[in-house]
Motif scaffolding. Structure first.
Motif, PDB file in Angstrom:
ATOM      1  N   VAL A 151       0.909  -1.276   0.158  1.00 44.31           N
ATOM      2  CA  VAL A 151      -0.120  -0.098  -0.078  1.00 44.31           C
ATOM      3  C   VAL A 151       0.853   1.301  -0.106  1.00 44.31           C
ATOM      4  CG1 VAL A 151      -1.702   1.246   1.376  1.00 44.31           C
ATOM      5  CG2 VAL A 151      -2.163  -1.198   1.018  1.00 44.31           C
ATOM      6  N   ALA A 152       2.148   1.101   0.571  1.00 41.27           N
ATOM      7  CA  ALA A 152       2.638   2.591   0.706  1.00 41.27           C
ATOM      8  C   ALA A 152       3.555   2.674  -0.655  1.00 41.27           C
ATOM      9  CB  ALA A 152       4.069   2.150   1.736  1.00 41.27           C
ATOM     10  N   SER A 153       3.940   1.591  -1.299  1.00 43.87           N
ATOM     11  CA  SER A 153       4.411   1.773  -2.633  1.00 43.87           C
ATOM     12  C   SER A 153       3.369   2.208  -3.582  1.00 43.87           C
ATOM     13  CB  SER A 153       4.720   0.555  -3.171  1.00 43.87           C
ATOM     14  OG  SER A 153       5.016   0.222  -4.467  1.00 43.87           O
ATOM     15  N   ALA A 154       2.186   1.731  -3.560  1.00 45.94           N
ATOM     16  CA  ALA A 154       0.944   2.189  -4.183  1.00 45.94           C
ATOM     17  C   ALA A 154       0.703   3.795  -4.120  1.00 45.94           C
ATOM     18  CB  ALA A 154      -0.322   1.480  -4.116  1.00 45.94           C
ATOM     19  N   GLU A 155       0.679   4.277  -2.702  1.00 43.94           N
ATOM     20  CA  GLU A 155       0.335   5.465  -2.546  1.00 43.94           C
ATOM     21  C   GLU A 155       1.428   6.492  -3.134  1.00 43.94           C
ATOM     22  OE1 GLU A 155      -0.507   4.797   1.868  1.00 43.94           O
ATOM     23  OE2 GLU A 155      -2.324   6.165   1.064  1.00 43.94           O
ATOM     24  N   TYR A 156       2.779   6.104  -2.834  1.00 46.99           N
ATOM     25  CA  TYR A 156       3.875   6.570  -3.341  1.00 46.99           C
ATOM     26  C   TYR A 156       3.836   6.836  -4.825  1.00 46.99           C
ATOM     27  CZ  TYR A 156       8.813   6.938  -5.064  1.00 46.99           C
ATOM     28  OH  TYR A 156      10.019   7.313  -5.655  1.00 46.99           O
TER      29      TYR A 156
END
Ligand code: SF4
Length: 354
Positions: A151-156
């Motif tokens: 999720v952190a990667s997607a948001e980034y």
């Protein structure tokens, strides 16, 4: 009833994804994309199997150069899958209907901006495709290959594009197991309204992929999450589409063709039900009308099932019943039952076509 999460609608070629659009089923070729003939053959096979969108990998210059010729020979919207090399993305953006990249992998903001500009000029979307096995180092180091890391990667990556004023995107968050895949999609869903491409990555061979994908995609779709999907299988093309379509159909999301209810069989059975169901399946596979039909081995559950079935059949000892909407319309010898049943199914299907 499934309440679908309200998402933004984008277009991959002429196929809408998100919003209230039907959920397209997609797949990916496994030929070398530079081999135009083999790639076109696989795309056509997928098209014939009912695919709505197809993705091809673009790992090198030769593959990027082949896209134009491939595109000219196929009708399905084409997605180019690109990692790291922004020049390939720029070349592909001139031809295809969508690009799958992770902006974070392209690195330099200026390069991502060029890709975004190329996609904006042709109004084609970008799929941010997060994979648990290839998270950016900063997220893998902090979270490991967890749903939180995905999720952190997607948001980034989403922010990367949004900062460039680009919102024509869809998102995928794939892990190779059911729990992380489902958790990641569920975690990200309330945070934006971009359409989601569902899938379990590296899901394995036909049997395991079917089980994993049915559980993961089924759980998410029941939650109202998911705007397009791919069932990933090792070395299978048409089967991916068949399973993807079956997931949508068996969830009741797509009404297409017969929903055949058949009993699991038990010691009460006096007829060859397995043969009868196979015959019904084969002889009705051309029917597109969304009918519920049931084929039961005895009257124990048949009368109950028949009430909610458009057409039903209940075998007995040497004979059986054919029913329509719960009403018995014929009692016949066993060898005449399937013919009568199919005759009635076809007549019901015709009513739907009118
Ligand atoms: Fe057994 Fe009859 Fe049920 Fe089929 S419908 S499983 S034959 S009891």
């Amino acid at each position: 009833m499934i309440k679908r999460y309200p998402t933004k609608q984008i277009f991959v070629g002429n196929v809408p994804v998100g919003g209230d659009a039907p959920i397209p089923v997609q797949s990916m070729t496994f030929s070398k994309t530079s081999d135009v003939k083999a790639t076109v053959e696989q795309i056509r096979a997928l098209h014939f199997a009912g695919a709505d969108i197809v993705r091809v990998t673009v790992p090198n210059e030769e593959a990027a150069n082949a896209l134009k010729e491939i595109k000219s020979q196929v009708e399905l919207p084409l997605v180019a899958d690109i990692h790291f090399k922004y020049k390939l993305a720029l070349k592909a953006a001139e031809v295809v209907d969508c690009i799958r990249i992770n902006p974070g992998n392209i690195g330099d903001k200026q390069r991502v901006a060029e890709v975004v500009k190329a996609c904006s000029e042709r109004n084609i979307p970008i799929r941010i495709g997060v994979n648990s096995g290839s998270l950016e180092k900063q997220f893998e180091n902090k979270y490991g290959q967890t749903p939180e890391g995905m999720v952190a990667s997607a948001e980034y990556n989403i922010k990367y594009l949004e900062d460039l004023g680009f919102t024509n995107m869809k998102i995928s968050l794939k892990a190779s197991d059911v729990q992380r895949t489902v958790a990641a999609y569920r975690m990200l869903r309330p945070k934006n309204n971009y359409p989601f491409h569902l899938g379990v990555t590296e899901a394995g061979t036909k049997f395991h992929s079917t089980v994993k994908s049915s559980i993961a995609l089924g759980s998410l779709l029941l939650d109202g999450i998911g705007d397009t999907l791919r069932v990933s299988m090792t070395g299978e093309l048409e089967e991916e589409i068949k399973v993807g379509k079956a997931i949508l159909k068996d969830l009741g999301i797509v009404k297409d063709g017969l929903n055949i209810i058949s009993c699991p069989t038990c010691g009460r059975i006096e007829a060859d039900l397995v043969k009868a169901v196979a015959e019904v399946e084969e002889r009705t596979k051309h029917i597109k009308a969304p009918l519920d039909v049931s084929v039961m081995g005895c009257v124990v559950n048949a009368l109950g099932e028949a009430k909610s079935a458009d057409v039903a059949i209940a075998f007995g000892k040497g004979n059986g019943l054919v029913m329509k909407k719960g009403e018995i319309i014929a009692k016949l010898d066993e060898d005449k039952l399937v013919d009568k049943f199919i005759e009635e199914v076809e007549s019901e299907a015709k009513k739907h076509e009118k």
